[in-house]
Design a protein around this motif. Structure first.
Motif, mmCIF file in Angstrom:
data_model
loop_
_atom_site.group_PDB
_atom_site.id
_atom_site.type_symbol
_atom_site.label_atom_id
_atom_site.label_comp_id
_atom_site.label_asym_id
_atom_site.label_seq_id
_atom_site.Cartn_x
_atom_site.Cartn_y
_atom_site.Cartn_z
ATOM 1 N N MET A 1 74.061 75.440 39.019
ATOM 2 C CA MET A 1 73.306 76.418 38.907
ATOM 3 C C MET A 1 73.319 78.052 38.848
ATOM 4 N N ILE B 1 66.122 78.285 40.398
ATOM 5 C CA ILE B 1 65.552 77.146 41.252
ATOM 6 C C ILE B 1 64.960 76.595 39.662
ATOM 7 N N THR C 1 65.440 73.539 36.966
ATOM 8 C CA THR C 1 64.762 72.366 36.623
ATOM 9 C C THR C 1 64.710 72.624 35.464
ATOM 10 N N ASN D 1 68.657 63.524 39.057
ATOM 11 C CA ASN D 1 69.116 63.987 39.726
ATOM 12 C C ASN D 1 70.395 64.376 40.005
ATOM 13 N N GLU E 1 70.491 74.830 48.774
ATOM 14 C CA GLU E 1 69.468 74.513 47.280
ATOM 15 C C GLU E 1 68.824 73.643 46.672
ATOM 16 N N SER E 2 70.193 72.461 47.179
ATOM 17 C CA SER E 2 70.632 71.226 46.145
ATOM 18 C C SER E 2 68.801 70.521 46.630
ATOM 19 N N HIS F 1 66.032 71.525 45.301
ATOM 20 C CA HIS F 1 65.489 71.579 43.241
ATOM 21 C C HIS F 1 65.630 69.633 43.353
#
Lengths: 214, 483
Positions: free
Chosen positions: B234, B242, B246, B273, B291-292, B295
């Motif tokens: 990202m 995000i 996605t 993912n 952040e991962s 996601h």
């Protein structure tokens, strides 16, 4: 003239591709010394590079400035050629991303920072075969060959290029530095590269070290 | 068969509202219909073309109408069985079951200096033995434990690694691909009578190269489950947001899923993912970030709603190079969020930095983490016996206590999770024992496993066939001048 050069500089610092191209063309149209215009571009990139080094600016800033510069640079470089001017240079570098790999952001940042660092850069782009690297080295006599591979699947291509240089007996004619996400210091040593740089700013330091400037 | 893995006995985490999920879905359909994917594969382009998709053969762009997307999603089985060499290790993916996988690295690490190096063949096989022994590793991920070993030509890493997994483990396997390696790994799986997952990985943004699609077709033809995965960055190969990341991610996986269903309606597929954010200082992917996990949580929520089984590999990608508290919190947070979000497979055990280093001792530590997570997923049993109202009344206030009660003897082992290598000593005992850390215990455990665990062996006939296939691979790659 001052206004054009100032606007060119501002276009780089504001990451404005359209403005950079436009002011580059205006500089040529107004007969401004292209070496002066090139100086403006490299000094703007250096300013962004220094900001990155101090931790004040980030990769999107570096990439933004590089991309804007690359919109003006071909115009200025063409004018330099057309006017028969000679660029002052710390040395000529051939750079490219290896065969099978189309990643170019990192490589382009290294290109831009090398230019800002006073090098003349011949950027072969991406997906470059061993034969093309050799052809470019033979034709342009660089002091340095810089290659990038981002993937574990394309990293072996770096070894292939170096081995091809060895097989043709021209390995010692150029210093070779490598980089990219899949590359490590050990891998670079194992494949016979002269140096490895993990980031674009360290690539410039490495380039200067390899050709004996520091 | 019995269902193995961890049962999740509470509702999964839903961090988006229904409205937000609808927007994600609409956005995904829009990307597939308007922007499309670049598919570098002639056969695939034709398969899309003859199934009402818009195909431009010049730029290899495929635009998929929403109706085709939604029909193909409907064709996906929400649950299916994957056959292992030992049926007690069979997996029944889907529903509320979570399976935990081992996680690979390019190289091993020295546990004292933490420097990376290529493993030896013996270390490779020993590591597979360890992973086979660990009760909370339910299946072997691809490339586990490492991308090959010393002396191996790079192009033989996948076939030899898969052969090692087959020889030393009876758990479900998964294969990666490189230079048509899946021809040989599928053959090995078939030779020993198992079904193995076949990967098909997107090249973000929105692109599939030939090798990935070749692997998809080969997996479908073998009737093996095909796993569509993507690992966009990202801010680099995905939008920085995000939500935007996605959409691209979803479009990539769904695009390949559509192809699979067009080729074979009802094909067994999963989505996986590996998305992370770009390190805006170095340009590398930045692993282990929250952040991962955001996601991953959205990914699980979205694909669970579509009824497509979900794998999360992002839980295994970390930034720490050593087994320290950073690794602990990165992996712990990612693992918990992934599990609570309803993933069906989670990659967790063994990895250190990125996908670059891994070690079986780390896997032994992570086996405890997986067990803790599994215990939490099991939840709390609430019934007359566990409420223990009569017992509480019987015991009363002080001096009453519970340690000697039959109720305690009956239930405590089921209620408490016992980690195998965590330090749970008092300070005095800990000092007296030499101040051992969990890593010290893991080293001892690894030694014990290697001395006592005997993986199920292949039959002589199976072993001969595996070796024959490896020899065929060597000849194939020599002919191509790749070794």
């Amino acid at each position: 003239m001052k206004e054009i050069l100032e606007n060119l500089r501002r276009a780089i610092l504001q990451y404005d591709k359209v403005a950079a191209e436009s002011w580059g063309k205006k500089a040529v149209a107004e007969g401004i010394d292209p070496l002066q215009a090139l100086d403006v571009l490299t000094s703007a990139i250096r300013e962004v590079g220094d900001g990155f080094g101090r931790g004040e600016l980030w990769l999107p800033d570096l990439v933004g400035a590089t991309t804007a510069m690359n919109c003006a640079l071909p115009i200025i470089e063409e004018d330099i050629k057309h006017k028969g001017k000679i660029q002052k240079s710390a040395g000529r570098v051939v750079i490219g991303t290896v065969l099978g790999d189309i990643h170019d952001i990192g490589k382009s940042m290294v290109s831009a920072l090398l230019r800002a660092g006073g090098f003349e850069v011949i950027d072969l782009g991406v997906n470059v075969s061993a034969e093309r690297f050799i052809e470019a080295v033979n034709q342009t006599n660089p002091v340095l060959l810089a290659m990038s591979a981002l993937l574990t699947t394309t990293a072996p291509e770096l070894a292939k290029v170096i081995n091809t240089f060895k097989r043709k007996g021209i390995r010692n004619e150029v210093k070779i530095m490598v980089g990219g996400g899949a590359i490590t210091e050990k891998f670079a040593k194992d494949i016979g590269a002269d140096g490895y740089a993990p980031t674009a700013p360290t690539a410039v330091k490495l380039a200067r070290r390899l050709i004996g400037l520091i | 068969m019995t269902i193995s893995g961890f049962a999740r006995n509470f509702s999964p985490l839903r961090i988006l509202t229904e409205g937000q999920i609808e927007d994600i879905h609409k956005g995904t359909l829009a990307v597939l219909e308007k922007t499309g994917l670049r598919i570098e594969h002639e056969r695939a382009l034709k398969d899309f073309d003859k199934n009402y998709c818009q195909v431009n053969y010049d730029d290899k762009r495929v635009r998929i109408p929403s109706g085709v997307v939604e029909e193909c999603i409907r064709r996906c089985p929400s649950s299916f069985r994957i056959k292992a060499r030992n049926s007690k290790n069979d997996m029944l993916v889907g529903g509320n079951t979570l399976y935990v996988s081992s996680f690979p690295g390019m190289e091993t690490v020295d546990l004292d200096s933490w420097e990376n190096r290529k493993p030896t063949r013996e270390e490779f096989y020993d590591a597979v033995t360890v992973y086979d022994a660990l009760e909370n590793i339910h299946f072997m991920g691809n490339y586990v434990p490492w991308f090959g070993f010393e002396g191996l030509p790079p192009v033989m890493c996948i076939p030899e690694g898969f052969a090692a997994q087959t020889r030393r483990s009876s758990k479900v396997l998964k294969m990666g691909y490189l230079k048509n390696s899946e021809i040989f790994t599928i053959a090995i799986a078939q030779a020993v009578g198992v079904e193995a997952m076949v990967s098909c990985m997107a090249s973000p943004p929105l692109t599939y190269y030939t090798e990935a699609i070749d692997a998809l077709y080969r997996g479908i033809e073998a009737d093996f489950p095909v796993i569509m995965l993507s690992g966009g960055v990202m801010g680099g190969t995905f939008p920085a947001t995000i939500a935007g990341g996605t959409l691209v991610n979803n479009a990539e996986q769904i695009g390949a899923l559509v192809l699979a269903q067009l080729v074979k309606p009802g094909a067994k597929v999963m989505v996986e993912n590996i998305a992370y954010v770009q390190n805006m200082r170095s340009g590398s992917p930045s692993f282990g970030g929250i952040e991962s996990s955001l996601h991953n949580a959205i990914f699980c929520q979205y694909f669970r709603k579509l009824g497509v089984p979900v794998q999360i590999a992002g839980s295994g990608f970390l930034s720490s190079k050593i087994s320290d508290s950073q690794l602990g919190y990165e992996k712990g947070v990612a693992g918990i969020i992934t599990a609570f979000s309803g993933a069906h497979i989670m990659y967790l055990c063994g990895g250190l930095f990125g996908e670059l280093t891994a070690h079986p001792c780390q896997a032994i530590i992570d086996n405890d983490l997986a067990g803790m997570i599994g215990r939490f997923l099991r939840g709390v049993e609430v019934n007359n016996e566990t409420l223990a109202i009569d017992l509480i009344d019987e015991v009363g206030p002080i001096p009453g206590f519970y340690l000697d009660k039959e109720h305690t003897r009956k239930f405590w082992k089921n209620e408490q999770f016992q980690p195998k290598v965590a330090d749970r000593l008092s300070i005095t005992e800990w000092i007296a024992s030499g101040k051992k850390s969990t890593l010290d215990y893991a080293r001892e455990k690894m030694k014990e496993i290697l001395e006592t665990h005997r993986p199920e062996e292949l039959t002589p006939g199976q072993e001969a066939e595996v070796e024959r296939i490896l020899e065929e691979a060597r000849r194939y790659y020599k002919k191509q001048d790749l070794m």
